[in-house]
Design a protein around this motif. Structure first.
Motif, mmCIF file in Angstrom:
data_model
loop_
_atom_site.group_PDB
_atom_site.id
_atom_site.type_symbol
_atom_site.label_atom_id
_atom_site.label_comp_id
_atom_site.label_asym_id
_atom_site.label_seq_id
_atom_site.Cartn_x
_atom_site.Cartn_y
_atom_site.Cartn_z
ATOM 1 N N VAL A 76 0.842 -1.198 0.000
ATOM 2 C CA VAL A 76 0.000 0.000 0.000
ATOM 3 C C VAL A 76 0.875 1.245 0.000
ATOM 4 O O VAL A 76 1.827 1.350 0.766
ATOM 5 N N GLY A 77 0.561 2.209 -0.879
ATOM 6 C CA GLY A 77 1.252 3.491 -0.889
ATOM 7 C C GLY A 77 2.653 3.482 -1.445
ATOM 8 O O GLY A 77 3.400 4.443 -1.263
ATOM 9 N N ILE A 78 3.039 2.424 -2.151
ATOM 10 C CA ILE A 78 4.403 2.320 -2.691
ATOM 11 C C ILE A 78 4.439 2.864 -4.115
ATOM 12 O O ILE A 78 3.540 2.604 -4.918
ATOM 13 N N SER A 79 5.496 3.613 -4.429
ATOM 14 C CA SER A 79 5.668 4.169 -5.771
ATOM 15 C C SER A 79 7.107 3.995 -6.231
ATOM 16 O O SER A 79 8.034 4.076 -5.429
ATOM 17 N N LYS A 80 7.270 3.779 -7.531
ATOM 18 C CA LYS A 80 8.599 3.739 -8.142
ATOM 19 C C LYS A 80 8.863 5.093 -8.782
ATOM 20 O O LYS A 80 8.006 5.637 -9.489
ATOM 21 N N CYS A 81 10.040 5.654 -8.517
ATOM 22 C CA CYS A 81 10.374 7.010 -8.997
ATOM 23 C C CYS A 81 11.587 6.967 -9.912
ATOM 24 O O CYS A 81 12.609 6.354 -9.582
ATOM 25 N N ARG A 82 11.469 7.676 -11.034
ATOM 26 C CA ARG A 82 12.556 7.724 -12.006
ATOM 27 C C ARG A 82 13.186 9.110 -12.122
ATOM 28 O O ARG A 82 14.186 9.290 -12.796
ATOM 29 N N ASN A 83 12.587 10.098 -11.459
ATOM 30 C CA ASN A 83 13.099 11.457 -11.504
ATOM 31 C C ASN A 83 12.553 12.230 -10.309
ATOM 32 O O ASN A 83 11.728 11.709 -9.539
ATOM 33 N N ARG A 84 12.980 13.489 -10.173
ATOM 34 C CA ARG A 84 12.580 14.267 -9.010
ATOM 35 C C ARG A 84 11.072 14.534 -8.974
ATOM 36 O O ARG A 84 10.465 14.502 -7.905
ATOM 37 N N ALA A 85 10.480 14.798 -10.109
ATOM 38 C CA ALA A 85 9.042 15.074 -10.127
ATOM 39 C C ALA A 85 8.260 13.877 -9.599
ATOM 40 O O ALA A 85 7.326 14.028 -8.792
ATOM 41 N N GLU A 86 8.645 12.685 -10.040
ATOM 42 C CA GLU A 86 7.965 11.485 -9.559
ATOM 43 C C GLU A 86 8.259 11.250 -8.079
ATOM 44 O O GLU A 86 7.393 10.783 -7.334
ATOM 45 N N LEU A 87 9.475 11.604 -7.658
ATOM 46 C CA LEU A 87 9.839 11.453 -6.247
ATOM 47 C C LEU A 87 8.952 12.323 -5.363
ATOM 48 O O LEU A 87 8.389 11.845 -4.364
ATOM 49 N N GLU A 88 8.804 13.588 -5.724
ATOM 50 C CA GLU A 88 7.992 14.500 -4.912
ATOM 51 C C GLU A 88 6.533 14.059 -4.874
ATOM 52 O O GLU A 88 5.870 14.126 -3.835
ATOM 53 N N GLU A 89 6.031 13.588 -6.009
ATOM 54 C CA GLU A 89 4.649 13.111 -6.065
ATOM 55 C C GLU A 89 4.474 11.852 -5.209
ATOM 56 O O GLU A 89 3.484 11.700 -4.487
ATOM 57 N N ALA A 90 5.450 10.956 -5.249
ATOM 58 C CA ALA A 90 5.381 9.705 -4.488
ATOM 59 C C ALA A 90 5.441 9.960 -2.990
ATOM 60 O O ALA A 90 4.766 9.279 -2.201
ATOM 61 N N VAL A 91 6.224 10.944 -2.588
ATOM 62 C CA VAL A 91 6.336 11.267 -1.166
ATOM 63 C C VAL A 91 5.007 11.785 -0.635
ATOM 64 O O VAL A 91 4.568 11.411 0.469
ATOM 65 N N VAL A 92 4.346 12.660 -1.411
ATOM 66 C CA VAL A 92 3.023 13.156 -1.013
ATOM 67 C C VAL A 92 2.058 11.988 -0.835
ATOM 68 O O VAL A 92 1.294 11.922 0.139
ATOM 69 N N GLU A 93 2.103 11.040 -1.765
ATOM 70 C CA GLU A 93 1.233 9.863 -1.687
ATOM 71 C C GLU A 93 1.533 9.032 -0.440
ATOM 72 O O GLU A 93 0.634 8.636 0.304
ATOM 73 N N ALA A 94 2.807 8.774 -0.175
ATOM 74 C CA ALA A 94 3.191 7.925 0.958
ATOM 75 C C ALA A 94 2.829 8.566 2.296
ATOM 76 O O ALA A 94 2.425 7.871 3.239
#
Length: 358
Positions: free
Chosen positions: A188-206
């Motif tokens: 639950v709440g896990i995301s794979k990130c390939r760049n900073r934009a995806e990282l920031e979005e994934a952190v908000v989700e987590a």
């Protein structure tokens, strides 16, 4: 004599539905000639509701979602909740089928310890440490177990210094990386990130699921799992492999559409298996586990074995790896449950020998 078994399931966590699926699967497998089954449902609002003894088959999770006319709580009901009636003795063993916070994290285990009731699975310490991925990985590091690189943040740290946090991830881990809530399971709440934009979005989700997150280095590796069964001297199952058809093994692939392949036994060498087995048992003992654990590993192309995590309450759904591993190891599902109940009784009996006065 039948064993009076209390099944505790549901809960307030994001894994409520997973717990219901687990409870249904366990009930279907229990031998009514050997067990009296007493369901105890925790609804999504946190109300504890004791259902009637089950005397026949249950086919759907809806039959396990009892309703309550008044608000109930474990605090007010603790003296009587685990009794069939005021005249009868408490249930002999409790089987917590709870996943995630307020169930798998040591809180319910603490309640059962205070009530001096035998219960299936891991104790307070192992449950709490196994739920918190950061604490778990810190313990693994102390035990000398090889694992991927990781960093962690609490929400206030991230919000106060987002730029510095991103730089830390990029300099220490790089991309791709995986962002996870620290205290949730079932992907639950896990995301794979390939760049900073995806990282920031994934952190908000987590951060929607926890105040603390962990970010792990991405590695190209096979995902190998084993099951452990026992108390002081755990046995290890054969190994299985998870092959996601998607980019990684997320919640939907695991529980909803079965969009993954489980290969049992895993196609690994005997040397690789022995290394995984040895590391799994070390991890089990480092966390002071008992009863059952599923240990998850990465096997890289260059032959490195890295421990990913352990799950102290692996699911018992039809898609779950843990019971399948033991089935292929010669222990059928009903016998597996009986073993777990017996292990709970043995651990409880041992604890009763400990002196609590001087």
């Amino acid at each position: 004599m039948k064993t009076k078994l209390g099944l505790l399931y549901g809960g307030k966590s994001a894994e409520h539905k997973v717990s219901l699926q687990t409870a249904l699967a366990v009930i279907k497998a229990l031998d009514l000639e050997k067990f009296e089954i007493h369901p105890i449902y925790i609804n999504i609002e946190g109300q504890w509701i004791k259902g009637p003894q089950l005397t026949g088959p249950i086919e759907t999770v809806k039959e396990l979602e009892f309703s309550a006319g008044t608000s109930l709580s474990p605090v007010s009901l603790a003296p009587t909740l685990f009794q069939a009636s005021k005249e009868e003795a408490p249930l002999e063993v409790i089987f917590p089928l709870l996943h995630g916070p307020n169930g798998e994290d040591g809180t319910v285990q603490g309640l059962l310890e205070l009530m001096n009731l035998p219960y299936v699975g891991n104790g307070v310490l192992a449950s709490a440490a196994g739920m918190d991925k950061v604490i778990m990985k810190n313990i693994f590091a102390q035990a000398g177990l090889a694992q991927v690189k990781y960093v962690s943040f609490i929400k206030s740290e991230w919000e106060k210094a987002k730029e510095e946090a991103c730089f830390k991830v990029e300099s220490e881990l790089g991309y791709p990386c995986f962002v996870k809530p620290a205290n949730l399971g079932s992907s639950v709440g896990i995301s794979k990130c390939r760049n900073r934009a995806e990282l920031e979005e994934a952190v908000v989700e987590a951060f929607q699921f926890d105040r603390k997150i962990i970010i792990e280095e991405g590695v190209i590796a096979r995902e190998i799992e084993v099951g452990l069964l026992g108390n002081d001297e755990p046995e290890c199952s054969i190994a299985g492999e998870i092959v996601p058809k998607k980019d990684f093994y997320d919640y939907k692939a695991k529980y909803e559409d079965g969009d993954t392949a489980l290969i049992i036994p895993a196609d690994i060498t005997e040397e690789e298996y022995q290394q995984i087995k040895e590391m799994a048992i070390r991890a089990f003992k480092a966390l002071d586990c008992s009863g059952l654990v599923r240990a998850d590993f990465f096997l890289t192309k260059d032959g490195r074995v890295l421990i990913n995590e352990v799950n102290t309450m692996p699911g018992f759904t039809p898609f779950s790896m843990f019971p399948l591993l033991w089935k292929h190891s010669g222990v059928e599902y009903p016998q597996l449950i009986e073993r777990l109940v017996q292990l709970a009784k043995e651990r409880h009996a041992e604890k009763q020998q400990i002196k609590h006065t001087f």
